[in-house]
Design an enzyme around this catalytic site. Structure first.
Site, PDB file in Angstrom:
ATOM      1  N   PRO A  16      34.643  34.316  42.822  1.00 17.23           N
ATOM      2  CG  PRO A  16      33.194  34.431  44.655  1.00 17.23           C
ATOM      3  CD  PRO A  16      34.649  34.455  44.285  1.00 17.23           C
ATOM      4  CG  MET A  17      33.994  37.147  39.016  1.00 15.80           C
ATOM      5  SD  MET A  17      35.221  37.628  37.765  1.00 15.80           S
ATOM      6  CE  MET A  17      36.002  36.034  37.411  1.00 15.80           C
ATOM      7  CD  GLN A  70      29.930  33.898  46.688  1.00 19.28           C
ATOM      8  OE1 GLN A  70      29.299  34.376  45.752  1.00 19.28           O
ATOM      9  NE2 GLN A  70      31.043  34.452  47.160  1.00 19.28           N
ATOM     10  CB  CYS A 100      27.320  40.274  45.419  1.00 18.96           C
ATOM     11  SG  CYS A 100      26.591  40.737  43.833  1.00 18.96           S
ATOM     12  CE  LYS A 140      35.614  38.709  47.500  1.00 14.99           C
ATOM     13  NZ  LYS A 140      35.108  38.533  46.130  1.00 14.99           N
ATOM     14  CG  ASN A 201      38.782  40.035  45.205  1.00 15.00           C
ATOM     15  OD1 ASN A 201      37.582  40.247  45.273  1.00 15.00           O
ATOM     16  ND2 ASN A 201      39.379  39.833  44.058  1.00 15.00           N
ATOM     17  CG  ASP A 203      42.031  47.480  41.762  1.00 12.45           C
ATOM     18  OD1 ASP A 203      41.048  47.151  41.080  1.00 12.45           O
ATOM     19  OD2 ASP A 203      42.085  48.535  42.415  1.00 12.45           O
ATOM     20  NE  ARG A 226      37.680  44.426  38.516  1.00  6.20           N
ATOM     21  CZ  ARG A 226      37.949  45.677  38.874  1.00  6.20           C
ATOM     22  NH1 ARG A 226      37.527  46.682  38.130  1.00  6.20           N
ATOM     23  NH2 ARG A 226      38.643  45.923  39.970  1.00  6.20           N
TER      24      ARG A 226
END
Length: 344
Positions: A16-17, A70, A100, A140, A201, A203, A226
């Site tokens: 989620p972003m 979310q 976040c 998360k 999660n 990299d 990302r």
């Protein structure tokens, strides 16, 4: 893969972003190989349920399931009500945001700031799980608040005892934001201490890195943020590599041209012309990052305010690339994709 009673095509999740994982992006990532996509965080403040932004974030029309929404906040009762509200409107999984690191979120003791108060975490998780007894609830988190307070294992145990069904961990503390390297050893420790599924999660930028992270953490799945910005086909690349040990060839320019154009059309339709053009700019920038001539193209494209002109500029750019080579070629420094993730 079986996950919380659902059958997923694989164990690859879209992180989620905020400002990124809207309905058009979630649908695109699923088409390109993701097993599950989690929505942007939706506020738990009932006063904002009717706002245009919240309505859009909760819009899953035509999206293939399972639908994971979310929710974010700091008050157990409000989060419980938000869970009920979204479950009644089609959410099949409720995810709670405690990952976040954004200042505006943490300043109101939401997001990863909640990891400072384990007693409050327990109250929130228990309240949300009780509120939606037939809907699986996931969580998360990060590895902790800062390097001196890494408490992911403690939070994970609280989560499991509270009835949380799965846990995603971004391998950084809140203080790290998105700097440094992800702590896969912490994720591995959490996986060893709990019996619920753990999703790693942070990299995960290539098929080879995906394999390494799974091997190092023992995680049940991978969450990618990302690296999927402007490169949603990373999910099929990883899935193929995990299944065969071989890399897929670089995508054809004409295919990515079509993917980008279809994405722009979806954004324009979803948001309307003015907002759609503005939001499309960042996606176009991500699609073209690292490609020959992209800097000058982005500079010119960002001045366009008309969807037709925006689409024509994209056509011209990818048309020029296709004349030079059938397949995409990125500069090595940019191959991993964008360096900024907007939420956890």
């Amino acid at each position: 893969m079986r996950f919380l009673g659902f059958t997923l095509r694989n164990n690859l999740f879209v992180a989620p972003m905020a400002g990124v994982t809207d309905r058009p992006f979630r649908q695109l990532c699923k088409r390109m190989g993701a097993g599950l996509a989690v929505s942007e965080m939706v506020t738990s403040n009932s006063l904002l349920y009717g706002s245009a932004k919240t309505r859009r974030r909760a819009d899953h029309t035509g999206e293939p399931g399972p639908i994971s929404v979310q929710i974010a906040g700091a008050d157990p009762a409000m989060l419980a009500e938000a869970a009920r509200y979204n479950a009644e409107r089609g959410a099949q999984i409720i995810d709670i945001n405690m990952g976040c690191p954004a200042r505006k979120v943490c300043n109101v003791m939401a997001g990863s700031a909640l990891m400072q108060d384990e007693a409050l975490v327990a109250r929130i998780l228990a309240a949300v799980v009780r509120a939606v007894p037939t809907t699986p609830v996931t969580l998360k988190i990060r590895t902790g608040w800062n390097h001196a307070h890494r408490n992911a294992v403690a939070i994970a145990r609280i989560a499991e005892e509270s009835g949380i069904r799965a846990l995603a961990i971004h391998g950084r503390t809140r203080a790290d934001q998105y700097t440094g390297c992800a702590e896969y050893d912490t994720i591995a420790e959490v996986k060893a201490r709990v019996g619920i599924p753990v999703i790693a999660n942070g990299d995960i930028t290539s098929p080879e890195k995906a394999r390494l992270v799974l091997d190092q953490t023992g995680a049940d799945g991978l969450m990618i943020g990302r690296a999927a910005q402007g490169r949603p086909w990373i999910f099929r690349e990883i899935a193929h590599f995990l299944a065969t040990g071989e890399r897929l060839p670089a995508p054809l320019v004409r295919e990515i041209h079509q993917v980008c154009r279809a994405h722009l059309d979806d954004l324009h339709a979803f948001y309307g012309v003015e907002t759609g053009v503005r939001i499309a700019r960042k996606h176009i920038s991500w699609y073209t990052r690292g490609l020959a001539g992209s800097a000058a193209f982005r500079h010119a494209m960002n001045s366009l305010s008309d969807p037709v002109a925006q689409g024509a500029a994209v056509d011209d750019f990818f048309g020029s690339l296709a004349q030079a080579d059938d397949r995409l070629h990125y500069r090595a420094a940019d191959e991993a994709g964008p360096l900024r993730e907007l939420a956890a």
